[in-house]
Design a protein around this motif. Structure first.
Motif, short mmCIF file in Angstrom:
data_model
loop_
_atom_site.label_atom_id
_atom_site.label_comp_id
_atom_site.label_asym_id
_atom_site.label_seq_id
_atom_site.Cartn_x
_atom_site.Cartn_y
_atom_site.Cartn_z
N PRO A 1 0.85 -1.16 -0.10
CA PRO A 1 -0.02 -0.01 0.06
C PRO A 1 0.92 1.33 0.13
N GLY A 2 0.25 2.39 -0.93
CA GLY A 2 1.04 3.54 -0.78
C GLY A 2 2.31 3.76 -2.02
N VAL A 3 2.62 2.43 -2.33
CA VAL A 3 3.87 2.38 -3.33
C VAL A 3 3.23 2.44 -4.73
N SER A 4 3.70 3.36 -5.62
CA SER A 4 3.19 3.19 -6.99
C SER A 4 4.09 2.48 -7.77
N ARG B 1 9.41 9.73 -7.23
CA ARG B 1 8.30 10.59 -6.77
C ARG B 1 8.47 10.91 -5.27
N PRO B 2 9.24 12.30 -5.21
CA PRO B 2 10.05 12.27 -3.75
C PRO B 2 8.95 13.19 -2.63
N PRO C 1 10.29 17.74 -0.63
CA PRO C 1 10.72 16.46 -1.30
C PRO C 1 11.79 15.89 -0.52
N ALA C 2 11.97 14.34 -0.69
CA ALA C 2 12.79 13.53 -0.11
C ALA C 2 14.12 13.27 -0.94
N SER C 3 15.41 13.56 -0.47
CA SER C 3 16.48 13.47 -1.41
C SER C 3 16.63 11.80 -1.47
N ALA D 1 3.00 8.19 -2.79
CA ALA D 1 4.26 8.81 -3.16
C ALA D 1 3.90 9.37 -4.59
N VAL D 2 4.18 10.50 -4.55
CA VAL D 2 3.69 11.52 -5.91
C VAL D 2 4.74 12.37 -6.41
#
Length: 282
Positions: free
Chosen positions: A130-133, A212-213, A255-257, A279-280
Motif C-alpha cells: 500500500p502507498g507504493v506506485s 516521486r519524492p 521532497p525526499a532526497s 508517493a507522488v
C-alpha cells in the motif's frame, strides 16, 4: 427258411450301421466359421475450454498504479479515467513480470494520484504494497471458447494377436559379458593463477533519489482545512506544504532526497494515522 435267415442278417447289419452313424458328433458349420471378436477402439471426444485472447485494439495502456491500503469490494479490479466501458484485462507488473486477469473500470479523473487505481485483491495478487506506485501494462482481453481434442486411447490387442504372442517361442537369454574396467592415467593440467578483480573506479551509489519524492497526505475542497493540516505536520518536524489542484488543495510532504528518507517520512505519517499517503511527483 434259408432266405429268411439271410434276410434277418441283412436287416441287423443295416440297423447297426445306422446306430453307429447316429453316435458321431455333428459339427455346426456356423460355429466353425464364426470369426473372432475384435474390440473396436473408442472414438476420442473433444472438450471445450475458455482462453483469454489479448485485444490491444480495444484497450492497451502502460502507466503508474497504486493501492491506497484500504479494503475494497468486488474482488480483483483496476480503474483508469480513459476506460469507456467495463472490460476484462490482463494486468502485468513491468518490474516483476507478474500477470493477473481482473476487471477494468472507469475512475473519476478529478481524483488525484496515479492514473491506475487498484483494488485490495488485485494489489495482493500482484504483491504491491500500500502507498507504493508501480508501473503496470494493462491490455483488454476477451474470453473465447476453443476445442481441445482428447488423446486417442490405445486399442487392446485382438484375440488372434494374443494367441500368436502366447504361441511364439520365448527367445533364449543372451549371456551378457561384463566389460573389463580400465583406469586411464591422466596428468592434471596446471591451474592458472587467479587474476585479482579490477579496482572500482568510483564508489557504488547506496541510495538514489526517488522518482516521486513527495508524499501526498490528503486533498481538500476547503483551503483552510488544508492549511490547518500543514501546520500540524510542520509541528511534527515534517516539511509540509499545500499545492493547488484546480478547485482542490493538496497537502504534500517533501521532497525526499533519498528513498530511505522517503521511507522515514512515510512511517512518520502512518504513525500519525495517515495510512493512505501516496508517493507522488509534482
Amino acid at each position: 427258411m434259408k432266405f429268411s435267415i439271410w434276410h434277418m442278417r441283412a436287416t441287423g447289419t443295416a440297423c447297426a450301421l445306422l446306430a453307429i452313424a447316429a453316435c458321431e458328433p455333428v459339427v455346426d458349420s456356423q460355429q466353425a466359421q464364426a470369426p473372432s471378436e475384435t474390440p473396436v477402439a473408442a472414438t476420442p471426444q473433444a472438450t471445450e475450454v475458455e482462453v483469454a485472447t489479448p485485444r490491444p485494439d480495444l484497450y492497451s495502456v502502460r502507466a503508474l498504479a497504486a493501492w491506497d491500503g484500504r479494503p475494497s469490494l468486488g474482488g480483483a479490479w483496476i480503474a483508469h479515467p480513459d476506460v469507456a466501458s467495463a472490460e476484462r484485462a490482463s494486468i502485468t507488473e513491468v518490474a516483476t513480470g507478474r500477470t493477473i486477469t481482473a476487471a477494468l473500470f472507469r475512475r473519476d479523473p478529478s481524483i488525484p494520484g496515479p492514473p491506475f487505481q487498484l483494488s485490495a485483491d488485485a494489489a495482493q495478487q500482484l504483491g504491491i504494497q500500500p502507498g507504493v506506485s508501480v508501473e503496470l501494462d494493462v491490455v483488454a482481453v476477451r474470453m473465447t471458447t476453443v476445442t481441445a481434442p482428447q488423446p486417442t486411447p490405445i486399442a487392446e490387442p485382438t484375440v488372434e494377436h494374443a494367441v500368436a504372442e502366447a504361441d511364439s517361442p520365448t527367445p533364449e537369454p543372451v549371456e551378457q559379458v561384463t566389460p573389463v574396467e580400465t583406469v586411464a592415467t591422466t596428468v592434471p593440467e596446471p591451474r592458472p593463477e587467479p587474476t585479482p578483480p579490477p579496482a572500482p573506479t568510483s564508489a557504488p551509489t547506496t541510495d538514489a533519489a526517488p522518482e516521486r519524492p513527495y508524499m501526498q497526505v490528503g486533498t481538500f475542497g476547503v483551503a483552510a482545512n488544508a492549511a490547518a493540516l500543514v501546520e500540524r505536520l510542520q509541528a511534527e518536524g515534517l516539511n509540509a506544504k499545500t499545492v493547488a489542484a484546480g478547485a482542490l488543495t493538496r497537502v504534500v510532504v517533501g521532497p525526499a532526497s533519498t528513498t530511505a528518507e522517503q521511507a522515514v517520512i512515510r512511517d512518520t505519517l502512518r504513525e500519525m494515522g495517515f495510512t493512505d499517503a501516496l508517493a507522488v511527483a509534482l
